[in-house]
Design an enzyme around this catalytic site. Structure first.
Site, PDB file in Angstrom:
ATOM      1  N   LEU A 157       1.050  -1.070   0.187  1.00 18.11           N
ATOM      2  CA  LEU A 157       0.130  -0.110   0.160  1.00 18.11           C
ATOM      3  C   LEU A 157       0.693   1.399  -0.018  1.00 18.11           C
ATOM      4  CD1 LEU A 157      -2.735  -0.758   2.752  1.00 18.11           C
ATOM      5  CD2 LEU A 157      -3.040  -0.849   0.060  1.00 18.11           C
ATOM      6  N   ASP A 158       0.320   2.295  -0.850  1.00 21.37           N
ATOM      7  CA  ASP A 158       1.408   3.328  -0.830  1.00 21.37           C
ATOM      8  C   ASP A 158       1.322   4.030   0.933  1.00 21.37           C
ATOM      9  OD1 ASP A 158       1.438   3.372  -3.418  1.00 21.37           O
ATOM     10  OD2 ASP A 158      -0.300   5.085  -3.698  1.00 21.37           O
ATOM     11  N   ARG A 159       2.251   4.845   0.973  1.00 21.43           N
ATOM     12  CA  ARG A 159       2.559   5.478   2.275  1.00 21.43           C
ATOM     13  C   ARG A 159       1.225   5.987   2.778  1.00 21.43           C
ATOM     14  NH1 ARG A 159       6.989   8.114   5.236  1.00 21.43           N
ATOM     15  NH2 ARG A 159       8.451   7.584   3.113  1.00 21.43           N
ATOM     16  N   ARG A 190      -5.440   6.332  -7.522  1.00 17.08           N
ATOM     17  CA  ARG A 190      -5.009   7.782  -7.569  1.00 17.08           C
ATOM     18  C   ARG A 190      -5.153   8.460  -9.031  1.00 17.08           C
ATOM     19  NH1 ARG A 190      -0.093   7.985  -3.545  1.00 17.08           N
ATOM     20  NH2 ARG A 190      -0.090  10.251  -4.089  1.00 17.08           N
ATOM     21  N   THR A 239      -1.872   5.692   2.035  1.00 15.15           N
ATOM     22  CA  THR A 239      -3.001   4.779   1.799  1.00 15.15           C
ATOM     23  C   THR A 239      -3.016   3.946   3.158  1.00 15.15           C
ATOM     24  OG1 THR A 239      -2.893   4.963  -0.624  1.00 15.15           O
ATOM     25  CG2 THR A 239      -4.310   3.062   0.585  1.00 15.15           C
TER      26      THR A 239
END
Length: 330
Positions: A141-143, A247, A145
């Site tokens: 997961l993105d930082r 995104r 998110t």
């Protein structure tokens, strides 16, 4: 260590990347040195040249060249950080003998990088399994998110669930709050994405099929609620898992996710007062088959900044049961 070795890939290692295989069998071998011997062709799989990211198959033979002991420090057991142990316990949504499902907080990196010292992958060293092995990340997961993140406790679990994600058998639901409301309210986004250099570093861009680095991406979306079309609560169901896919897809529709530092590009948009600070993207639900034939279905509560925004606009997550959602769209 001297002499060439030939090692068979076991069933537990099926689907494992070559560099991960080396990190398990030869933890003392520096990553830079591994890349060097791979580039030189000293490492081979079934007598063929390979790359570090190649995935192995059961029964294949890995040629391991002589690895001199000089300059290689033996690995030492990683120290246990009790604060990390407690932190991981606090964010655990589900646990059994094979996996953990964590509710990753907004703002915490999953893996390290330039200038990143605190990240989940490092914390996992403090909860080794019975063999002393660190649990393995199955996906990312993105930082910024938050939400459901699957971690495998064993090699066999990492192999099993890695295949599940690659075969798209894992079903994921994300919740986002966007500026404006997507039109139509329900649909499918299908386009090609590629990484491109910008003044602010590399970002993902929508490109034409056939362009360098282009990868197909698919997301199903639906508007769950809105506040007079100023903002919308959107449910997102990614079919593929490209970098920053959700995104970019929302930005492509001219309804970017609120507080997205990379892809929010609406000029002169007045953000309503009281909106929580931070990216409004949350991995709400994860459903996937377990090795025993049962199905795991986990829901992660909203992070504080998104709950603040939900309260501001009257979005009621408590009345919206994600288990009522259809997960089998393709």
């Amino acid at each position: 260590m001297s002499g060439v070795q030939h090692r068979k890939v076991t069933q537990e290692e099926d689907g494992m990347r070559l560099d991960r295989w080396f990190s398990i069998h030869f933890p003392e071998l520096p990553f830079s040195r591994l890349n060097r011997i791979i580039r030189k062709g000293e490492v081979r799989v079934d007598k063929g040249r390979v790359k570090a990211n190649q995935r192995l198959e059961t029964g294949q033979t890995v040629r391991v060249p002589p690895i001199a002991d000089a300059g290689v420090k033996p690995s030492k057991p990683k120290p246990i950080n009790e604060k990390d142990v407690q932190f991981l316990r606090d964010i655990t949504l589900y646990e059994d003998d094979q996996i953990l499902v964590l509710n990753k907080p907004h703002g915490l990196a999953v893996q390290g990088g330039t200038g990143t010292k605190r990240h989940l992958d490092k914390m996992l060293e403090s909860i080794p399994n019975k063999k002393g092995e660190k649990p393995r990340l199955v996906h990312r997961l993105d930082r910024d998110t938050s939400g459901c993140l699957l971690v495998a406790k064993t090699r066999s679990a990492a192999s099993h669930f890695g295949k599940i994600f690659r075969s798209r058998s894992a079903r994921k639901i994300y919740w986002a709050v966007t500026a404006h409301m997507p039109t139509p309210k329900q649909g499918k986004i299908s386009c090609f994405l590629a990484r491109r250099a910008t003044e602010d570093g590399e970002q993902m861009h929508v490109v034409q099929q056939g362009e360098e680095g282009a990868q197909h991406s698919i997301t199903h979306y639906s508007v769950t609620d809105d506040a007079a079309t100023r903002v919308a609560w959107v449910t997102l169901k990614p079919v593929t898992g490209r970098t920053h896919q959700l995104r970019v897809h929302m930005a492509q529709m001219k309804t970017p996710i609120i507080n997205d530092p990379r892809y929010f590009s609406i000029e002169n948009w007045e953000k309503p007062e009281g909106i929580g600070e931070g990216l409004h993207l949350h991995a709400r639900r994860l459903a996937l088959p377990l090795p025993n034939g049962h199905r795991l279905d986990i829901t992660a509560p909203l992070p504080a900044h998104m709950q603040q925004t939900f309260d501001l606009f009257g979005f009621n997550a408590a009345q919206y049961d994600p288990n009522d959602e259809e997960l089998d769209e393709d």
